[in-house]
Write a protein that holds these residues in place. Sequence first.
Motif, PDB file in Angstrom:
ATOM      1  N   MET A  24       0.789  -1.255  -0.174  1.00 28.34           N
ATOM      2  CA  MET A  24      -0.007  -0.095   0.137  1.00 28.34           C
ATOM      3  C   MET A  24       0.831   1.273   0.048  1.00 28.34           C
ATOM      4  O   MET A  24       0.442   2.443  -0.453  1.00 28.34           O
ATOM      5  N   ALA A  25       2.051   1.072   0.585  1.00 31.15           N
ATOM      6  CA  ALA A  25       2.930   2.245   0.848  1.00 31.15           C
ATOM      7  C   ALA A  25       3.272   2.945  -0.844  1.00 31.15           C
ATOM      8  O   ALA A  25       3.618   4.080  -0.978  1.00 31.15           O
ATOM      9  N   ARG A  26       3.218   2.079  -1.631  1.00 37.80           N
ATOM     10  CA  ARG A  26       3.432   2.414  -3.311  1.00 37.80           C
ATOM     11  C   ARG A  26       2.593   3.487  -3.605  1.00 37.80           C
ATOM     12  O   ARG A  26       2.962   4.577  -4.157  1.00 37.80           O
ATOM     13  N   MET A  27       1.387   3.533  -3.296  1.00 37.96           N
ATOM     14  CA  MET A  27       0.266   4.410  -3.525  1.00 37.96           C
ATOM     15  C   MET A  27       0.071   5.703  -2.738  1.00 37.96           C
ATOM     16  O   MET A  27      -0.197   6.681  -3.308  1.00 37.96           O
ATOM     17  N   ILE A  28       0.585   5.315  -1.729  1.00 39.89           N
ATOM     18  CA  ILE A  28       0.532   6.817  -0.616  1.00 39.89           C
ATOM     19  C   ILE A  28       1.656   7.826  -0.782  1.00 39.89           C
ATOM     20  O   ILE A  28       2.825   7.432  -0.861  1.00 39.89           O
ATOM     21  N   VAL A  29       1.230   8.896  -1.345  1.00 36.26           N
ATOM     22  CA  VAL A  29       2.035  10.196  -1.321  1.00 36.26           C
ATOM     23  C   VAL A  29       2.693  10.633  -0.092  1.00 36.26           C
ATOM     24  O   VAL A  29       3.610  10.661   0.114  1.00 36.26           O
TER      25      VAL A  29
ATOM     26  N   GLU B 204      -3.431   7.124  -7.855  1.00 32.49           N
ATOM     27  CA  GLU B 204      -3.742   6.216  -8.895  1.00 32.49           C
ATOM     28  C   GLU B 204      -3.687   4.902  -8.014  1.00 32.49           C
ATOM     29  O   GLU B 204      -3.065   3.765  -8.506  1.00 32.49           O
ATOM     30  N   PRO B 205      -4.520   4.740  -6.853  1.00 31.40           N
ATOM     31  CA  PRO B 205      -4.600   3.575  -6.498  1.00 31.40           C
ATOM     32  C   PRO B 205      -5.294   2.278  -7.034  1.00 31.40           C
ATOM     33  O   PRO B 205      -6.182   2.764  -8.182  1.00 31.40           O
ATOM     34  N   THR B 206      -5.324   1.087  -6.900  1.00 27.93           N
ATOM     35  CA  THR B 206      -5.916   0.301  -7.402  1.00 27.93           C
ATOM     36  C   THR B 206      -6.894  -0.245  -6.897  1.00 27.93           C
ATOM     37  O   THR B 206      -7.486   0.329  -5.642  1.00 27.93           O
ATOM     38  N   THR B 207      -7.999  -0.960  -7.362  1.00 26.93           N
ATOM     39  CA  THR B 207      -9.243  -1.199  -6.505  1.00 26.93           C
ATOM     40  C   THR B 207      -8.951  -2.009  -5.177  1.00 26.93           C
ATOM     41  O   THR B 207      -9.723  -1.632  -4.056  1.00 26.93           O
ATOM     42  N   GLU B 208      -8.125  -2.674  -5.058  1.00 32.67           N
ATOM     43  CA  GLU B 208      -7.730  -3.630  -4.007  1.00 32.67           C
ATOM     44  C   GLU B 208      -7.286  -2.681  -2.983  1.00 32.67           C
ATOM     45  O   GLU B 208      -7.662  -2.807  -1.781  1.00 32.67           O
ATOM     46  N   GLU B 209      -6.396  -1.693  -3.175  1.00 31.64           N
ATOM     47  CA  GLU B 209      -5.686  -0.745  -2.448  1.00 31.64           C
ATOM     48  C   GLU B 209      -6.460   0.125  -1.732  1.00 31.64           C
ATOM     49  O   GLU B 209      -6.677   0.454  -0.616  1.00 31.64           O
ATOM     50  N   LEU B 210      -7.451   0.720  -2.684  1.00 26.39           N
ATOM     51  CA  LEU B 210      -8.532   1.778  -2.183  1.00 26.39           C
ATOM     52  C   LEU B 210      -9.708   0.984  -1.258  1.00 26.39           C
ATOM     53  O   LEU B 210     -10.158   1.835  -0.417  1.00 26.39           O
ATOM     54  N   ASP B 211      -9.826  -0.296  -1.796  1.00 24.23           N
ATOM     55  CA  ASP B 211     -10.854  -0.990  -0.809  1.00 24.23           C
ATOM     56  C   ASP B 211     -10.385  -0.913   0.631  1.00 24.23           C
ATOM     57  O   ASP B 211     -11.318  -0.922   1.490  1.00 24.23           O
ATOM     58  N   ARG B 212      -9.076  -1.402   0.759  1.00 28.04           N
ATOM     59  CA  ARG B 212      -8.537  -1.446   2.136  1.00 28.04           C
ATOM     60  C   ARG B 212      -8.527   0.022   2.740  1.00 28.04           C
ATOM     61  O   ARG B 212      -8.712  -0.104   3.992  1.00 28.04           O
ATOM     62  N   VAL B 213      -8.243   0.768   1.935  1.00 28.89           N
ATOM     63  CA  VAL B 213      -8.367   2.141   2.623  1.00 28.89           C
ATOM     64  C   VAL B 213      -9.856   2.514   3.161  1.00 28.89           C
ATOM     65  O   VAL B 213     -10.265   3.197   4.054  1.00 28.89           O
TER      66      VAL B 213
ATOM     67  N   VAL C 117      -9.234  13.277   6.086  1.00 31.32           N
ATOM     68  CA  VAL C 117      -9.687  13.965   4.545  1.00 31.32           C
ATOM     69  C   VAL C 117      -8.610  13.056   3.634  1.00 31.32           C
ATOM     70  O   VAL C 117      -7.311  12.700   4.008  1.00 31.32           O
ATOM     71  N   MET C 118      -9.063  12.683   2.419  1.00 32.50           N
ATOM     72  CA  MET C 118      -8.132  11.811   1.479  1.00 32.50           C
ATOM     73  C   MET C 118      -8.070  12.270   0.211  1.00 32.50           C
ATOM     74  O   MET C 118      -9.393  12.607  -0.246  1.00 32.50           O
ATOM     75  N   THR C 119      -7.209  12.485  -0.349  1.00 34.61           N
ATOM     76  CA  THR C 119      -7.345  13.005  -1.821  1.00 34.61           C
ATOM     77  C   THR C 119      -6.651  11.823  -2.655  1.00 34.61           C
ATOM     78  O   THR C 119      -5.641  11.086  -2.319  1.00 34.61           O
ATOM     79  N   VAL C 120      -7.194  11.474  -3.700  1.00 33.46           N
ATOM     80  CA  VAL C 120      -6.780  10.573  -4.780  1.00 33.46           C
ATOM     81  C   VAL C 120      -6.685  11.155  -5.976  1.00 33.46           C
ATOM     82  O   VAL C 120      -7.498  11.955  -6.708  1.00 33.46           O
ATOM     83  N   ARG C 121      -5.301  11.144  -6.385  1.00 32.58           N
ATOM     84  CA  ARG C 121      -4.976  11.783  -7.773  1.00 32.58           C
ATOM     85  C   ARG C 121      -4.988  10.731  -9.038  1.00 32.58           C
ATOM     86  O   ARG C 121      -4.490   9.582  -8.694  1.00 32.58           O
ATOM     87  N   HIS C 122      -5.447  11.213  -9.973  1.00 31.29           N
ATOM     88  CA  HIS C 122      -5.229  10.487 -11.336  1.00 31.29           C
ATOM     89  C   HIS C 122      -4.593  11.379 -12.614  1.00 31.29           C
ATOM     90  O   HIS C 122      -5.191  12.646 -12.653  1.00 31.29           O
ATOM     91  N   GLY C 123      -3.626  11.024 -13.125  1.00 35.09           N
ATOM     92  CA  GLY C 123      -2.901  11.664 -14.238  1.00 35.09           C
ATOM     93  C   GLY C 123      -2.073  12.756 -13.530  1.00 35.09           C
ATOM     94  O   GLY C 123      -1.639  12.720 -12.461  1.00 35.09           O
ATOM     95  N   THR C 124      -0.918  13.010 -14.403  1.00 36.68           N
ATOM     96  CA  THR C 124       0.232  13.696 -14.229  1.00 36.68           C
ATOM     97  C   THR C 124       0.318  15.273 -13.908  1.00 36.68           C
ATOM     98  O   THR C 124       0.856  15.755 -13.229  1.00 36.68           O
ATOM     99  N   ASP C 125      -1.098  15.634 -14.461  1.00 35.34           N
ATOM    100  CA  ASP C 125      -1.290  17.206 -14.269  1.00 35.34           C
ATOM    101  C   ASP C 125      -1.899  17.520 -13.031  1.00 35.34           C
ATOM    102  O   ASP C 125      -3.179  17.852 -13.143  1.00 35.34           O
TER     103      ASP C 125
END
Length: 329
Positions: A1-6, A45-54, A114-122
């Motif tokens: 999970m640490a991979r997706m956590i900024v 950009e978390p996966t479905t499994e990663e975001l389900d755990r959160v 509060v949780m932010t989920v980012r998609h894309g490089t911009d």
Amino acid sequence: MARMIVHCAAYQDGRRIGASEDLTDALTTARRAGPGAFVWMGLFEPTTEELDRVGKEFALHPLAVEDAVSAHQRPKVEAYQGSLFVALKTLGHHPETHAVTSGEVMVFLGPDFVMTVRHGTDSPLSGLRARLEQEPELLRYGPSSVLHSVCDTVVDGYVEVAAALQVDLDELEADVFAPGRVHRDAAGRIYGCKRQVMTVRRAASPLLEPMLRLERGAPFVRPETAPYLRDVADHLARVNDQVDGMDRLLSDILGANLAQVSVQQNNDMRKISAWAALAAVPTMIAGVYGMNFDVMPELHEPWGYPAALSLMAVVCMVLHRVFKRHDWL
């Protein structure tokens, strides 16, 4: 999970009280700190499994989790039991290609997180946490202050992109209407600019109603942040007005350019017709005298040939002056 956590940290009264890449540790720290403490987590950009755990840790609604994973959401605000879900589109402008690209940011808001989920490089959120930590008087409003800062940063990005597009549009307008030049290929450039404006409109226009809804009051949004959210809505309204103006101007430029091309084509056709008429006169005279008849006026006269040539020259000169006077040549 640490991979997706900024980043993940706990805060209380506007001050950081601990940071951890483990969500459970951060939550434990915040809950032990007492009232007013909250966890701020950023995901990329978390996966479905990663975001389900959160989602299980924060008790997020499955539909909101699904939206956050799939992305490509229309800007919106949705209230669920125990959390608030906000979807926003981010924009980026690339001067070297004059292209506008988009990404997405989803915000989950709760009483102590509060949780932010980012998609894309911009994404314009880089450095947001550091800037907000320098304003503890704002950060003490808890998750609501983070939501406002995210919305404000995203809308500021719209303002910058709109300003860059305005510069591109001014350059395009000056080029299209440069004196003495008619750009037959300008329609493609105008259409490309119109597409960039449409990208901004798709991000900014649908966001105005959700921002007004947040400003009027929404679950887990503290009333103290209403003036800040109202300011964001005002900036967003100005961006929408600017985008509408650019879109109308591009339509006018396209219409004017097509009219220019049409007028130029008509001028070209008149010139071609004029030159064709000039060529037709000597051709007609030569054709008449080239017929193989023995009895024709002036056919056997010694001055017949120069007379025919002179007639051709005089008629061509008269036609040339007439065409020139009427601006056909």
